[in-house]
Motif scaffolding. Structure first.
Motif, mmCIF file in Angstrom:
data_model
loop_
_atom_site.group_PDB
_atom_site.id
_atom_site.type_symbol
_atom_site.label_atom_id
_atom_site.label_comp_id
_atom_site.label_asym_id
_atom_site.label_seq_id
_atom_site.Cartn_x
_atom_site.Cartn_y
_atom_site.Cartn_z
ATOM 1 N N ILE A 80 -2.218 38.044 -10.334
ATOM 2 C CA ILE A 80 -2.203 36.303 -10.241
ATOM 3 C C ILE A 80 -2.579 35.771 -8.912
ATOM 4 C CG2 ILE A 80 -0.286 34.604 -10.101
ATOM 5 C CD1 ILE A 80 0.990 36.138 -12.264
ATOM 6 N N ALA A 81 -2.123 36.813 -7.814
ATOM 7 C CA ALA A 81 -2.509 36.256 -6.399
ATOM 8 C C ALA A 81 -3.895 36.302 -5.999
ATOM 9 C CB ALA A 81 -1.868 37.168 -5.341
ATOM 10 N N THR A 82 -4.975 37.016 -6.913
ATOM 11 C CA THR A 82 -6.110 37.004 -6.420
ATOM 12 C C THR A 82 -7.101 35.970 -7.385
ATOM 13 O OG1 THR A 82 -6.823 38.723 -7.862
ATOM 14 C CG2 THR A 82 -6.374 39.245 -5.661
ATOM 15 N N ALA A 83 -6.336 35.283 -8.567
ATOM 16 C CA ALA A 83 -6.828 34.348 -9.178
ATOM 17 C C ALA A 83 -7.236 33.204 -8.689
ATOM 18 C CB ALA A 83 -5.943 34.081 -10.568
ATOM 19 N N GLU A 84 -8.259 32.525 -8.855
ATOM 20 C CA GLU A 84 -8.573 31.246 -8.005
ATOM 21 C C GLU A 84 -7.740 30.208 -8.579
ATOM 22 O OE1 GLU A 84 -11.048 28.768 -5.701
ATOM 23 O OE2 GLU A 84 -10.891 30.951 -5.887
ATOM 24 N N GLU A 85 -6.975 29.941 -9.838
ATOM 25 C CA GLU A 85 -6.395 29.102 -10.256
ATOM 26 C C GLU A 85 -5.230 29.633 -11.169
ATOM 27 O OE1 GLU A 85 -9.228 25.010 -10.025
ATOM 28 O OE2 GLU A 85 -9.164 26.499 -11.928
ATOM 29 N N TRP A 112 -3.693 25.697 -7.757
ATOM 30 C CA TRP A 112 -3.534 26.847 -6.775
ATOM 31 C C TRP A 112 -2.487 27.633 -6.525
ATOM 32 C CZ3 TRP A 112 -6.479 23.881 -1.910
ATOM 33 C CH2 TRP A 112 -7.752 23.657 -2.259
ATOM 34 N N VAL A 113 -2.650 28.734 -6.286
ATOM 35 C CA VAL A 113 -1.488 29.782 -6.321
ATOM 36 C C VAL A 113 -1.775 30.748 -5.142
ATOM 37 C CG1 VAL A 113 -2.325 31.379 -7.852
ATOM 38 C CG2 VAL A 113 0.242 31.176 -7.660
ATOM 39 N N VAL A 114 -0.795 31.054 -4.276
ATOM 40 C CA VAL A 114 -1.029 31.878 -3.104
ATOM 41 C C VAL A 114 0.076 33.156 -3.194
ATOM 42 C CG1 VAL A 114 -2.137 30.246 -1.892
ATOM 43 C CG2 VAL A 114 0.217 30.353 -1.695
ATOM 44 N N ARG A 115 -0.156 33.899 -2.762
ATOM 45 C CA ARG A 115 0.637 35.083 -2.334
ATOM 46 C C ARG A 115 1.198 35.071 -0.895
ATOM 47 N NH1 ARG A 115 -0.156 41.647 -3.419
ATOM 48 N NH2 ARG A 115 1.814 42.057 -2.428
ATOM 49 N N SER A 116 2.425 35.001 -0.745
ATOM 50 C CA SER A 116 2.843 35.458 0.746
ATOM 51 C C SER A 116 4.016 36.526 0.766
ATOM 52 C CB SER A 116 3.557 33.964 1.270
ATOM 53 O OG SER A 116 3.853 34.390 2.737
ATOM 54 N N GLY A 117 3.709 37.605 1.319
ATOM 55 C CA GLY A 117 4.570 38.763 1.408
ATOM 56 C C GLY A 117 4.363 39.331 -0.256
ATOM 57 N N ASP A 118 5.664 39.358 -0.806
ATOM 58 C CA ASP A 118 5.666 39.885 -2.249
ATOM 59 C C ASP A 118 5.825 38.667 -3.027
ATOM 60 O OD1 ASP A 118 4.918 42.426 -1.728
ATOM 61 O OD2 ASP A 118 6.965 43.183 -1.489
ATOM 62 N N GLY A 119 5.664 37.457 -2.550
ATOM 63 C CA GLY A 119 5.903 36.390 -3.299
ATOM 64 C C GLY A 119 4.779 35.428 -3.871
#
Length: 123
Positions: A12-17, A36-43
């Motif tokens: 999910i974190a590496t998906a563009e959208e 857009w979706v981002v990962r910060s830590g394990d979230g």
């Protein structure tokens, strides 16, 4: 609180959208919205460019749950208001992942957008 497994988190974190469909009060899903979706830590985090006035964001507030799909992963989730202490890490993740969209990325870094930051948790 349930944690993402490593594979789902990474995909999910590496998906563009990400496609997000929130649940209505009657339990049915709204039409998905691409964002857009981002990962910060394990979230995993999403934000509304329009802040708390964004229609999809308002939709998440009725039941605080829905479904997301990205990177070949489809999961039912709960939406949690992010702790403001998480905002700097989420800001950095948006800049790193989407910084090449120079004129657009700044819209998710405003105070209004920050206030709409949701942490996605699998259920």
């Amino acid at each position: 609180m349930m944690d993402w497994n490593g594979s789902e988190l990474e995909r999910i974190a590496t998906a563009e959208e990400l496609d997000l469909a929130s649940e209505r009060s009657n339990g049915t899903l709204r039409d998905p919205v691409t964002m857009w979706v981002v990962r910060s830590g394990d979230g995993l985090y999403v934000r509304s460019v329009k802040g708390s006035d964004g229609p999809w964001y308002r939709g998440t507030q009725s039941r605080h749950q829905g479904r997301v799909e990205a990177g070949g992963v489809r999961r039912d989730v709960t939406f949690h208001q992010a702790d403001p202490a998480a905002y700097p890490g989420v800001d950095a993740a948006y800049r790193e992942k989407y910084g090449h969209y120079t004129s657009i990325v700044e819209h998710v870094l405003t105070d209004g957008a920050r206030a709409s930051t949701l942490r996605l948790e699998p259920r």
